[in-house]
Design a protein around this motif. Sequence first.
Motif, mmCIF file in Angstrom:
data_model
loop_
_atom_site.group_PDB
_atom_site.id
_atom_site.type_symbol
_atom_site.label_atom_id
_atom_site.label_comp_id
_atom_site.label_asym_id
_atom_site.label_seq_id
_atom_site.Cartn_x
_atom_site.Cartn_y
_atom_site.Cartn_z
ATOM 1 N N VAL A 260 7.428 1.959 5.747
ATOM 2 C CA VAL A 260 8.594 2.783 5.455
ATOM 3 C C VAL A 260 8.102 4.169 5.074
ATOM 4 O O VAL A 260 7.242 4.317 4.202
ATOM 5 N N LYS A 261 8.647 5.183 5.744
ATOM 6 C CA LYS A 261 8.319 6.558 5.380
ATOM 7 C C LYS A 261 9.380 7.057 4.411
ATOM 8 O O LYS A 261 10.577 7.018 4.710
ATOM 9 N N VAL A 262 8.935 7.488 3.250
ATOM 10 C CA VAL A 262 9.837 7.977 2.210
ATOM 11 C C VAL A 262 9.639 9.480 2.103
ATOM 12 O O VAL A 262 8.530 9.953 1.895
ATOM 13 N N GLN B 285 0.851 -1.191 0.000
ATOM 14 C CA GLN B 285 0.000 0.000 0.000
ATOM 15 C C GLN B 285 0.884 1.238 0.000
ATOM 16 O O GLN B 285 1.895 1.280 0.710
ATOM 17 N N VAL B 286 0.493 2.235 -0.777
ATOM 18 C CA VAL B 286 1.236 3.492 -0.827
ATOM 19 C C VAL B 286 0.271 4.621 -0.503
ATOM 20 O O VAL B 286 -0.808 4.719 -1.085
ATOM 21 N N GLN B 287 0.667 5.456 0.467
ATOM 22 C CA GLN B 287 -0.136 6.618 0.833
ATOM 23 C C GLN B 287 0.711 7.867 0.670
ATOM 24 O O GLN B 287 1.850 7.915 1.142
ATOM 25 N N HIS B 288 0.152 8.867 0.016
ATOM 26 C CA HIS B 288 0.839 10.148 -0.129
ATOM 27 C C HIS B 288 0.344 11.080 0.957
ATOM 28 O O HIS B 288 -0.852 11.339 1.082
ATOM 29 N N GLU B 289 1.273 11.565 1.779
ATOM 30 C CA GLU B 289 0.897 12.459 2.877
ATOM 31 C C GLU B 289 1.039 13.926 2.494
ATOM 32 O O GLU B 289 0.762 14.796 3.287
ATOM 33 N N GLY B 290 1.526 14.189 1.289
ATOM 34 C CA GLY B 290 1.723 15.562 0.847
ATOM 35 C C GLY B 290 3.135 16.038 1.135
ATOM 36 O O GLY B 290 3.845 15.471 1.961
ATOM 37 N N ALA B 291 3.551 17.078 0.448
ATOM 38 C CA ALA B 291 4.859 17.715 0.631
ATOM 39 C C ALA B 291 6.024 16.724 0.540
ATOM 40 O O ALA B 291 6.986 16.816 1.277
ATOM 41 N N GLY B 292 5.922 15.756 -0.385
ATOM 42 C CA GLY B 292 7.018 14.810 -0.581
ATOM 43 C C GLY B 292 7.102 13.699 0.431
ATOM 44 O O GLY B 292 8.092 12.984 0.491
ATOM 45 N N ASN C 154 5.619 9.206 -8.813
ATOM 46 C CA ASN C 154 5.076 7.950 -9.306
ATOM 47 C C ASN C 154 5.118 6.919 -8.182
ATOM 48 O O ASN C 154 6.157 6.723 -7.554
ATOM 49 N N GLN C 155 4.010 6.234 -7.922
ATOM 50 C CA GLN C 155 3.955 5.273 -6.823
ATOM 51 C C GLN C 155 4.964 4.136 -6.990
ATOM 52 O O GLN C 155 5.532 3.664 -6.008
ATOM 53 N N GLU C 156 5.199 3.696 -8.224
ATOM 54 C CA GLU C 156 6.179 2.631 -8.449
ATOM 55 C C GLU C 156 7.578 3.074 -8.028
ATOM 56 O O GLU C 156 8.326 2.295 -7.433
#
Length: 88
Positions: free
Chosen positions: A30-32, A7-14, A39-41
Amino acid sequence: MNLKHTQVQHEGAGNWIVDFLGDDGEAVSVKVREHKLSNQEDVVEQAKRIMIELTGFETRGGKPTVNQNDALSKGDLDKQETPPKITH
């Protein structure tokens, strides 16, 4: 852990959170923090690289990996294996 789902979640601001979910209920998050990734991939690949950096045990004695194949190995790329003797 046998990976069942990612699962990939975008929290905003990178900021991204990647959850790797196993078939027996295990989970690794993992927090990136990467402003250049959209791109999620690519985010999932970056999360995998982060986890590889954390696996210093049993891989080259904690030394950095040489390349992607080395990173995915068990650290035995330097080992010279003698081929088995074949007699007829």
